[in-house]
Design an enzyme around this catalytic site. Structure first.
Site, PDB file in Angstrom:
ATOM      1  N   VAL A 419     -33.849  -4.683 -18.861  1.00 16.84           N
ATOM      2  CA  VAL A 419     -34.044  -4.221 -20.239  1.00 16.84           C
ATOM      3  C   VAL A 419     -35.543  -4.013 -20.472  1.00 16.84           C
ATOM      4  O   VAL A 419     -36.355  -4.899 -20.192  1.00 16.84           O
ATOM      5  CB  VAL A 419     -33.477  -5.230 -21.256  1.00 16.84           C
ATOM      6  N   LYS A 434     -31.731  -0.271 -21.720  1.00 15.26           N
ATOM      7  CA  LYS A 434     -31.109  -0.988 -20.605  1.00 15.26           C
ATOM      8  C   LYS A 434     -30.903  -0.035 -19.434  1.00 15.26           C
ATOM      9  O   LYS A 434     -30.248   0.985 -19.560  1.00 15.26           O
ATOM     10  CB  LYS A 434     -29.771  -1.597 -21.024  1.00 15.26           C
ATOM     11  N   ASP A 534     -18.710 -11.417 -20.750  1.00 16.50           N
ATOM     12  CA  ASP A 534     -19.885 -12.157 -20.287  1.00 16.50           C
ATOM     13  C   ASP A 534     -20.566 -12.838 -21.481  1.00 16.50           C
ATOM     14  O   ASP A 534     -21.775 -12.700 -21.690  1.00 16.50           O
ATOM     15  CB  ASP A 534     -20.862 -11.220 -19.566  1.00 16.50           C
TER      16      ASP A 534
END
Length: 725
Positions: A419, A434, A534
């Site tokens: 990032v 990103k 995640d």
């Protein structure tokens, strides 16, 4: 062969040659006639003195056996010696194994790498620490301070994955990691990941073979066969001190000392203009006649073939001598040089223009190719249908925003990409860009569909997707920039982005905001439910007001309306990973619930989910927490488990225990027994309102006199006030 002739032979070899044998086969003693000093061969017929401890090579000439070096009390086969590179390649078998081939029942086998202490050798950075097997995790530790030097994890879903992992080391069935320099000794620990996650049983199709951890030459690819010895590379150096710490290095007269980059001591190299063995007191350099003899050159003296001659500057001619013709101007040469230089400048200008045009055309073709491969036509279709509410950026815009993706603009690195912080021109808007590491070309349509859906999501606790760029090999995503770091940094790093620790009230608010964001993603507010896959504290960003923002949707997946789950390759972060998803590969909304339960534990304990500094089951925080909840007096066990500072800030253990009970329900091994994210969000919001009202009532009660407090009409109190009374 005499000692002097042995030392002189390397001088007859080219200086660039430093490899003596084919690494694929071991030579006998007869092929090792020429050995670079300070190395020397010892045999039953040789009395070569020991120049320095550890450089003796051993050979049995009667059997013409391979050359060996003595390390750790054992003779080890030598594969290659390099004088210029300063390394020694040997064959060893120091693997740590367990599984069906293990001779011990220990679930965490330990062993040592080759012990190089007391020798002039250290492990070279060309070595790779390698793990073969299924669901195996190995670490290499410094035995002095316990620091982790290297390590990696090898995953497998089936035994076929393990077989495929033997052809290339990519993390499935096999993994590799670099090995740091200047180390002579280390210990290896080999773990079973399924044991760490408390799996109920090992699959029988994974129990074939065994897990194995070892060190090997990174240029080799023969790691698949566990029965062979593997080569490792050792850095050799003189002593264990640097050049400045040694009063008189052993370098020759025309050589200089330099520090070994991977070893502990120093080595020697020939000075410019000289060649040969820098450790010997011999020199075969040509004498500079111009330097050591008088001459009468008017401009420059040049040595050649043991003689010297006088040269003239460009554009002049003559013998160049002071007592001779000297150097005179050559007008024809000046005219020719001027004309030639002008033509050369014109040709170079035209050539440079053609080169730039060809480069621009090639870049345009490459950007168009990437745009089409990344689903650009499909995205344009969504734009034309007004279904895409974000911006399509060009690569030039993002390069200007990040100063060509300068490393100084990196604000975070993760398993799925990097990032960057960027400033869009000309409005100066600060964004986060990103750059993913890879993209699955077979899932481009699904990727575009997810980008379109995420662009529609507008929630105060979800990082807003501003747009994307499809002109690179891997698509770039542009998000709003959150300036106050991640929740993980605030909880676990010493230098936190904000001053002071997060209070109990702030942590409860962050938990409630994160739960609301995940519940919003799971519901049909975005037309198709989105599973984050995640969820962890590192993916929860905080703004300047410590408002939670869920980020990093690189692993997210959409669940169609008519399905309860999707079957995918297991992805996530160890410590947060849902054990049911890990075993079945079936991703559901309850997988995010389990990961959020681990985040709740982080907020309650200020501890990391997985830490090898803790011992036993305490390493896995979720497993240790469940054990505390199962004790007879679970309340006492949980209070010992939690951060006592939070209990003090809450002024009572009841709200903290309530959040702990909620985390316990989120961490159920059976996904059906876990609450939905909507239920979790509602319960956290209720707990937060109760805490705020309780604090308000305490402040009101402390301001009343005792007589007035007794006179309070109980009918005027709400339910929370009655509970407090």
């Amino acid at each position: 062969m005499s000692l002097i002739s042995l030392f002189l032979l390397p001088w007859l070899l080219p200086s660039s040659s430093s490899t003596f044998i084919d690494p694929g086969a071991l030579f006998g003693c007869s092929e090792w006639e020429n050995v670079f000093y300070p190395f020397g061969i010892r045999s039953e017929h040789s009395t070569l003195h020991e120049p320095y401890s550890g450089f003796d090579l051993y050979c049995n000439s009667s059997t013409n056996s391979s050359l060996k070096v003595l390390i750790g009390g054992s003779l080890i086969d030598v594969v290659e010696i390099s004088l210029k590179g300063g390394y020694l390649s040997v064959l060893v078998d120091h693997a740590i194994r367990f599984g069906s081939c293990s001779r011990t029942s220990d679930r965490t086998p330990k062993g040592n790498l080759l012990d190089l202490r007391g020798t002039p050798y250290a492990f070279h950075t060309r070595n790779k620490f390698t793990v073969l097997g299924c669901d195996a995790m190995a670490t290499v530790r410094d035995p002095l301070n316990g620091d982790i030097l290297s390590g990696c994890v090898a995953f497998c879903v089936s035994y076929a994955d393990k077989q495929r992992g033997q052809s290339h080391c990519s993390g499935v069935g096999c993994c590799q990691d670099v090995f740091p320099p200047r180390h002579q000794y280390a210990t290896v620990e080999l773990h079973s990941i399924r044991n760490l996650t408390k799996s109920m049983e090992l699959r029988t199709n994974l129990s074939e073979g065994c897990n194995e951890a070892f060190l090997m030459d990174g240029n080799e690819s023969s790691y698949a066969d566990p029965s062979i010895k593997r080569p490792i590379v050792l850095d050799w150096s003189i002593g264990n001190k640097s050049c400045k710490d040694v009063p008189s290095p052993i370098c020759g007269p025309n050589a200089s000392c330099y520090n070994s980059s991977d070893g502990l001591g120093y080595r020697c190299k020939c000075n410019d203009g000289y060649e040969g063995n820098p450790y010997l007191d011999l020199q075969f350099a040509e004498i500079d006649q111009c330097k050591y003899h008088e001459h009468n050159c008017s401009w420059k003296c040049q040595s050649k073939g043991g003689r010297y001659h006088c040269a003239c500057p460009p554009g002049t001619k003559g013998d160049g001598k002071k007592d001779g013709v000297g150097c005179t101007r050559d007008t024809y040469i000046e005219i020719g040089l001027g004309t030639g230089l002008a033509l050369l400048v014109i040709l170079l200008t035209i050539g440079f223009w053609f080169f730039c045009e060809l480069k621009k055309r090639k870049q345009r073709k490459l950007k168009l190719k990437n745009f089409l491969q990344n689903g650009g036509l499909l995205l344009r279709q969504y734009v034309s249908e007004n279904q895409f509410f974000a911006r399509i950026f060009t690569i030039e815009e993002l390069e200007r925003a990040t100063d060509n993706f300068n490393e100084k603009n990196v604000v975070g690195r993760g398993g799925y990409g990097t990032v960057y912080r960027g400033t869009l021109l000309p409005d100066g808007e600060v964004v986060a860009i990103k750059k993913s590491k890879f993209v699955d070309e077979t899932q481009i349509e699904q990727f575009i569909n997810e980008v379109v859906i995420l662009s529609k999501i507008t929630h105060r606790n979800v990082v807003k997707l501003l747009g994307c760029c499809l002109e690179t090999h891997v698509p770039l995503l542009v998000y709003e920039f959150i300036s106050n770091g991640t929740l993980s940094q605030h909880l676990h790093e010493q230098k936190r982005p904000t001053s002071g620790r997060l209070s109990w009230e702030t942590r409860l608010r962050i938990a409630a905001e994160t739960a609301r964001a995940l519940a919003f993603l799971h519901c049909k507010a975005a037309s198709v439910p989105v599973v984050h896959r995640d969820v962890k504290s590192a993916n929860i960003l905080l703004d300047e007001n410590c408002t939670a923002k869920v980020s990093d949707f690189g692993a997210s997946r959409l669940i169609p309306m008519n399905q309860t789950h999707v079957t995918t390759l297991v992805q996530g972060t160890i410590g947060y990973l849902d054990p049911e998803y890990f075993q079945t590969s079936q991703l559901t909304e309850k997988s995010d619930v389990y990961s959020f339960g681990v985040v709740l534990l982080e907020l309650l304990t200020t501890e990391k989910p997985l830490s090898f500094s803790r011992v036993g089951t305490v390493r896995n925080m979720a497993s240790h927490f469940l054990e505390c909840m199962e004790e007879k007096d679970s309340r006492v066990g949980v209070l010992e488990f939690l951060d006592r500072q939070l209990v003090w800030e809450a002024r009572t253990a009841l709200p903290v225990l309530a959040v702990a009970q909620l985390a316990r329900r989120c961490l159920n091994w059976n996904g059906e027994d876990r609450p939905t994210m909507t239920e979790v969000a509602i319960e956290l919001s209720a707990l937060r309102r109760l805490a705020m009202q309780s604090e308000e009532w305490r402040d009101r009660r402390s301001s009343m006199s005792p007589r007035r407090l007794d006179a309070v009409d109980e009918s005027m109190l709400n339910e929370e006030d009655r509970l407090l009374l």
